[in-house]
Scaffold this motif. Structure first.
Motif, short mmCIF file in Angstrom:
data_model
loop_
_atom_site.label_atom_id
_atom_site.label_comp_id
_atom_site.label_asym_id
_atom_site.label_seq_id
_atom_site.Cartn_x
_atom_site.Cartn_y
_atom_site.Cartn_z
N ILE A 1 12.31 -14.68 21.24
CA ILE A 1 11.83 -14.81 19.81
C ILE A 1 12.92 -15.91 19.26
O ILE A 1 14.04 -15.97 19.51
CB ILE A 1 12.19 -13.72 18.72
CG1 ILE A 1 11.03 -12.57 19.24
CG2 ILE A 1 11.72 -14.04 17.36
CD1 ILE A 1 11.34 -11.26 18.53
N VAL A 2 12.27 -17.27 18.75
CA VAL A 2 12.83 -18.50 18.41
C VAL A 2 13.47 -18.30 16.99
O VAL A 2 14.54 -18.55 16.71
CB VAL A 2 11.97 -19.74 18.82
CG1 VAL A 2 12.89 -20.90 18.27
CG2 VAL A 2 11.80 -19.77 20.29
N SER A 3 12.29 -17.71 16.32
CA SER A 3 12.78 -17.90 14.79
C SER A 3 11.85 -17.08 13.97
O SER A 3 10.68 -17.03 14.61
CB SER A 3 12.88 -19.45 14.06
OG SER A 3 11.75 -19.78 14.14
N SER A 4 12.16 -16.62 12.85
CA SER A 4 11.01 -16.05 11.86
C SER A 4 11.34 -16.69 10.59
O SER A 4 12.39 -16.93 10.00
CB SER A 4 11.28 -14.45 11.88
OG SER A 4 12.39 -14.16 11.20
N GLU A 5 10.17 -16.79 9.48
CA GLU A 5 10.24 -17.23 8.42
C GLU A 5 9.43 -16.40 7.58
O GLU A 5 8.14 -16.35 7.77
CB GLU A 5 9.86 -18.63 8.18
CG GLU A 5 10.46 -19.68 8.99
CD GLU A 5 9.87 -20.88 8.84
OE1 GLU A 5 8.97 -21.47 8.18
OE2 GLU A 5 10.37 -21.96 9.75
N PRO A 6 9.96 -15.80 6.66
CA PRO A 6 11.29 -15.51 6.17
C PRO A 6 12.03 -14.67 7.42
O PRO A 6 11.27 -14.04 8.35
CB PRO A 6 11.31 -14.79 5.08
CG PRO A 6 10.14 -13.91 4.92
CD PRO A 6 9.26 -14.84 5.68
N SER A 7 13.64 -14.63 7.28
CA SER A 7 13.99 -13.97 8.53
C SER A 7 14.08 -12.49 8.42
O SER A 7 13.94 -11.94 7.14
CB SER A 7 15.60 -14.52 8.37
OG SER A 7 16.55 -13.73 9.37
N LEU A 8 13.97 -11.86 9.67
CA LEU A 8 14.04 -10.45 9.51
C LEU A 8 15.24 -9.96 10.17
O LEU A 8 15.72 -10.38 11.15
CB LEU A 8 12.61 -9.91 10.49
CG LEU A 8 11.30 -10.05 10.02
CD1 LEU A 8 10.23 -9.71 11.05
CD2 LEU A 8 11.17 -9.48 8.56
N LYS A 9 15.87 -8.98 9.42
CA LYS A 9 16.98 -8.45 10.10
C LYS A 9 16.92 -7.56 11.39
O LYS A 9 17.84 -7.63 12.20
CB LYS A 9 17.86 -7.37 8.86
CG LYS A 9 18.16 -8.12 7.65
CD LYS A 9 18.80 -7.26 6.63
CE LYS A 9 19.28 -7.86 5.37
NZ LYS A 9 19.84 -6.93 4.64
N CYS A 10 15.74 -7.18 11.37
CA CYS A 10 15.67 -6.27 12.72
C CYS A 10 14.89 -6.94 13.79
O CYS A 10 14.42 -6.33 14.82
CB CYS A 10 14.56 -5.03 12.29
SG CYS A 10 13.20 -5.56 11.52
N LEU A 11 14.98 -8.31 13.80
CA LEU A 11 14.28 -9.46 14.84
C LEU A 11 14.73 -8.95 16.19
O LEU A 11 13.98 -8.75 17.23
CB LEU A 11 14.46 -10.60 14.38
CG LEU A 11 13.51 -11.61 15.17
CD1 LEU A 11 12.04 -11.24 14.74
CD2 LEU A 11 13.55 -12.83 14.72
N ALA A 12 16.14 -8.86 16.16
CA ALA A 12 16.89 -8.71 17.59
C ALA A 12 16.45 -7.18 18.31
O ALA A 12 15.91 -7.18 19.37
CB ALA A 12 18.54 -8.78 17.46
N VAL A 13 16.18 -6.15 17.43
CA VAL A 13 15.63 -4.82 17.83
C VAL A 13 14.21 -4.97 18.47
O VAL A 13 13.89 -4.49 19.36
CB VAL A 13 16.01 -4.04 16.88
CG1 VAL A 13 15.34 -2.42 17.38
CG2 VAL A 13 17.53 -3.87 16.44
N LEU A 14 13.26 -5.65 17.37
CA LEU A 14 12.02 -6.00 18.02
C LEU A 14 12.14 -6.70 19.37
O LEU A 14 10.92 -6.33 20.10
CB LEU A 14 11.39 -6.62 16.94
CG LEU A 14 11.34 -5.67 15.57
CD1 LEU A 14 10.51 -6.50 14.57
CD2 LEU A 14 10.53 -4.57 15.87
#
Length: 236
Positions: free
Chosen positions: A196-209
């Motif tokens: 995963i490069v980025s998300s807009e808006p940012s998600l706090k749980c992105l690393a877990v996903l």
């Protein structure tokens, strides 16, 4: 007894004395001749002995010179042999070093062959994994794009950290107040794994996903969870 005054007696005495004298002279002559002969013989012997000694001396000098010459030649040959032995020793050492280098090179070549074979297998495995992911993307495209209004875009990473082709998943119908508002997540593949490069808006749980996606390799489930997180964040 004959008288001493006998005139014949004086003649006989004189004759006798002359005979004795002549005999003595003869003997002396013979002695002198013998002495002369001995002297001549001695001179010849001495001369012969001297010549022999001189010849022997010259021969000895020649022999001494020959010995000295042989000795110098032997020293030169010994020095040359020692130098050749040293050269041969260096050559043997160099050959041994080259043999060691050869063995090392052969070992490195074998290691490179093994690494190349492993890389081929890895590339083959990654290609297969990429094909599987492509099929998953196609399935996700059908599910999300056709039914949930999700758009998939292809972009090219230009920064040092983000290079190569990336995919953007654009979610809509997230915010009921603004259905056309875009919620974007950008992804790529690195070393055969989703990244995963980025998300807009940012998600706090992105690393877990992202970790769950890399473990399960289930992209549709990942996108469904991302959509849920975007909806949850939009309602807050």
């Amino acid at each position: 007894m004959t008288s001493i005054t006998d005139p014949n007696m004086s003649d006989r005495f004189t004759n006798t004395m002359e005979e004795i004298h002549n005999k003595q002279l003869k003997v002396y002559g013979e002695i002198i001749d013998t002495t002369v002969e001995l002297c001549q013989s001695h001179r010849q012997f001495v001369k012969s002995a001297l010549d022999t000694c001189l010849k022997k001396c010259k021969d000895d000098e020649m022999l001494f010179d020959t010995i000295q010459t042989f000795k110098r030649d032997l020293q030169q040959k010994s020095a040359s042999l020692k130098e050749k032995r040293h050269t041969v020793s260096e050559m043997i050492s160099e050959i041994q070093q080259k043999e060691v280098q050869k063995e090392n090179i052969i070992q490195k070549i074998e290691n490179l062959k093994e690494e190349q074979a492993k890389r081929k297998e890895l590339i083959k495995s990654q290609n297969k994994a990429n094909k599987d992911r492509l099929r998953n993307l196609q399935k996700a495209r059908l599910v999300f794009q056709d039914h949930l209004g999700m758009e998939i875009r292809t972009i090219q990473g230009k920064t040092q950290l983000v290079k190569g082709e990336k995919l953007q998943f654009v979610f809509r119908h997230i915010d009921t107040a603004d259905p056309d508002s875009a919620y974007i997540i950008t992804m790529g593949i690195k070393d055969g794994l989703y990244q995963i490069v980025s998300s807009e808006p940012s998600l706090k749980c992105l690393a877990v996903l992202e970790k769950q996606l890399q473990e399960t390799n289930n992209l549709p489930a990942f996108l469904a969870n991302v959509r849920k997180e975007f909806i949850s964040q939009a309602r807050c």
